[in-house]
Design an enzyme around this catalytic site. Structure first.
Site, PDB file in Angstrom:
ATOM      1  N   ASP A  38       1.019  -1.145   0.150  1.00  0.00           N
ATOM      2  CA  ASP A  38       0.081   0.232  -0.135  1.00  0.00           C
ATOM      3  C   ASP A  38       0.974   1.191   0.082  1.00  0.00           C
ATOM      4  OD1 ASP A  38      -3.079   0.127   0.879  1.00  0.00           O
ATOM      5  OD2 ASP A  38      -2.115   2.049   1.144  1.00  0.00           O
ATOM      6  N   ASP A  64       4.376   2.777  -4.252  1.00  0.00           N
ATOM      7  CA  ASP A  64       3.464   3.059  -5.317  1.00  0.00           C
ATOM      8  C   ASP A  64       3.666   2.078  -6.434  1.00  0.00           C
ATOM      9  OD1 ASP A  64       1.720   4.174  -7.225  1.00  0.00           O
ATOM     10  OD2 ASP A  64       2.928   6.163  -7.196  1.00  0.00           O
ATOM     11  N   ASN A  91      -4.991  -4.922  -6.906  1.00  0.00           N
ATOM     12  CA  ASN A  91      -6.165  -4.171  -6.619  1.00  0.00           C
ATOM     13  C   ASN A  91      -5.725  -2.844  -6.360  1.00  0.00           C
ATOM     14  OD1 ASN A  91      -8.605  -4.065  -4.462  1.00  0.00           O
ATOM     15  ND2 ASN A  91      -6.900  -3.497  -3.325  1.00  0.00           N
ATOM     16  N   TYR A 160     -11.908   6.173 -15.637  1.00  0.00           N
ATOM     17  CA  TYR A 160     -12.174   4.903 -14.757  1.00  0.00           C
ATOM     18  C   TYR A 160     -12.476   3.791 -15.590  1.00  0.00           C
ATOM     19  CZ  TYR A 160     -13.313   1.712 -11.075  1.00  0.00           C
ATOM     20  OH  TYR A 160     -13.499   0.381 -10.287  1.00  0.00           O
ATOM     21  N   LYS A 164     -10.215   0.315 -16.746  1.00  0.00           N
ATOM     22  CA  LYS A 164     -10.688  -0.952 -16.174  1.00  0.00           C
ATOM     23  C   LYS A 164     -10.986  -1.783 -17.655  1.00  0.00           C
ATOM     24  CE  LYS A 164     -10.845  -0.611 -11.761  1.00  0.00           C
ATOM     25  NZ  LYS A 164      -9.656  -1.340 -11.188  1.00  0.00           N
ATOM     26  N   THR A 195     -17.456  -0.840   1.249  1.00  0.00           N
ATOM     27  CA  THR A 195     -16.306  -0.649   1.809  1.00  0.00           C
ATOM     28  C   THR A 195     -16.393   0.687   2.690  1.00  0.00           C
ATOM     29  OG1 THR A 195     -15.802   0.770  -0.321  1.00  0.00           O
ATOM     30  CG2 THR A 195     -14.873  -1.639  -0.019  1.00  0.00           C
TER      31      THR A 195
END
Length: 258
Positions: A38, A64, A91, A160, A164, A195
């Site tokens: 992360d 990163d 992810n 986005y 994807k 989430t």
């Protein structure tokens, strides 16, 4: 069912929270050692400590993943931590202020950062993980696409959706390149997952989203984790280049989407 993951080593990017955390927990429950990646170094270490406290093997490789030098270092740290790397769960990604505007109103930087964090990070981590997996004779790569691809996207997320869709194209082609090496490459397409980000939505917005879903609720992060664990299993060895939808059957978007 024994997924055959005991002794395997899994790197999960963007794993300090949310979907990535649930994916890591599911893999740990199957006996895999977890490398937590992360950009939030403190969050990654806190999660790794929690995994170890629960009796799992865990280490961190913060950084990163969309930066090539950092991605190379993350893969090296992951392989060094337990002597091998068998599983890569891509992810990591960004969102927030960078999405939510129509294409004509998007800043170039807002387009680039979404493509960088979702698509470029997927490419870079896979690029550097494949030689390690090939040397070990086993590999599972699971990339994160979206129902914005299967449903054709909705207004306000062109950056986005483009990222994807790129993840899906990358997945299907990479699967053909490395399938003969004992490495499978698949993608998942989650819908709205419950989430912390979803928790910030107003009750009205959540009602609109769940009301448009045939199952009538959000997907649980643990459900995504369970799917990912299966795709990494020995039983899933012939699943390669697939896109697995996890959207409750919702494959379209309406202007009423919040």
């Amino acid at each position: 069912m024994d997924f055959g993951l005991a002794g395997k080593v899994a790197l999960v990017t963007g794993a300090a929270r949310g979907i990535g955390r649930a994916e890591a927990e599911a893999l740990a429950a199957e006996g895999a050692a977890i490398i937590v990646n992360d950009i939030d170094k403190e969050g990654a270490e806190d999660f790794a400590k929690a995994l170890r406290a629960a009796g799992n093997r865990a280490a961190t490789a913060p950084g990163d993943a969309s930066d090539e030098a950092a991605a190379r270092a993350v893969i090296a740290q992951a392989a060094d931590a337990f002597g091998r790397l068998d599983i890569l769960i891509n992810n990591a990604g960004a969102g927030g202020r960078h999405i939510g505007r129509k294409a004509e109103d998007l800043d170039v930087d807002d387009f680039d950062i979404i493509v960088r964090t979702h698509l470029r990070s997927t490419f870079l981590c896979a690029k550097h993980a494949i030689p390690v997996m090939r040397a070990g004779g086993f590999g599972r790569i699971v990339n994160t696409s979206s129902m914005n691809v299967t449903g054709g996207g909705r207004p306000g997320v062109t950056n986005y959706s483009a990222a994807k869709a790129g993840v899906l194209g990358f997945t299907r082609t990479l699967a053909k390149e490395v399938g003969g090496d004992g490495i499978t490459v698949n993608a998942i397409a989650p819908g709205y997952v419950a989430t912390d980000f979803i928790a910030t939505f107003s009750p009205e917005k959540r009602a609109v989203i769940t009301g448009q879903n045939p199952i009538g609720r959000f997907c649980a992060p643990q459900e995504v984790g369970a799917l990912v664990a299966f795709l990494c299993s020995v039983q899933a060895a012939f699943i390669n280049g697939a896109l697995i939808c996890m959207d409750g059957g919702k494959r379209d978007f309406h202007w009423g989407d919040a």
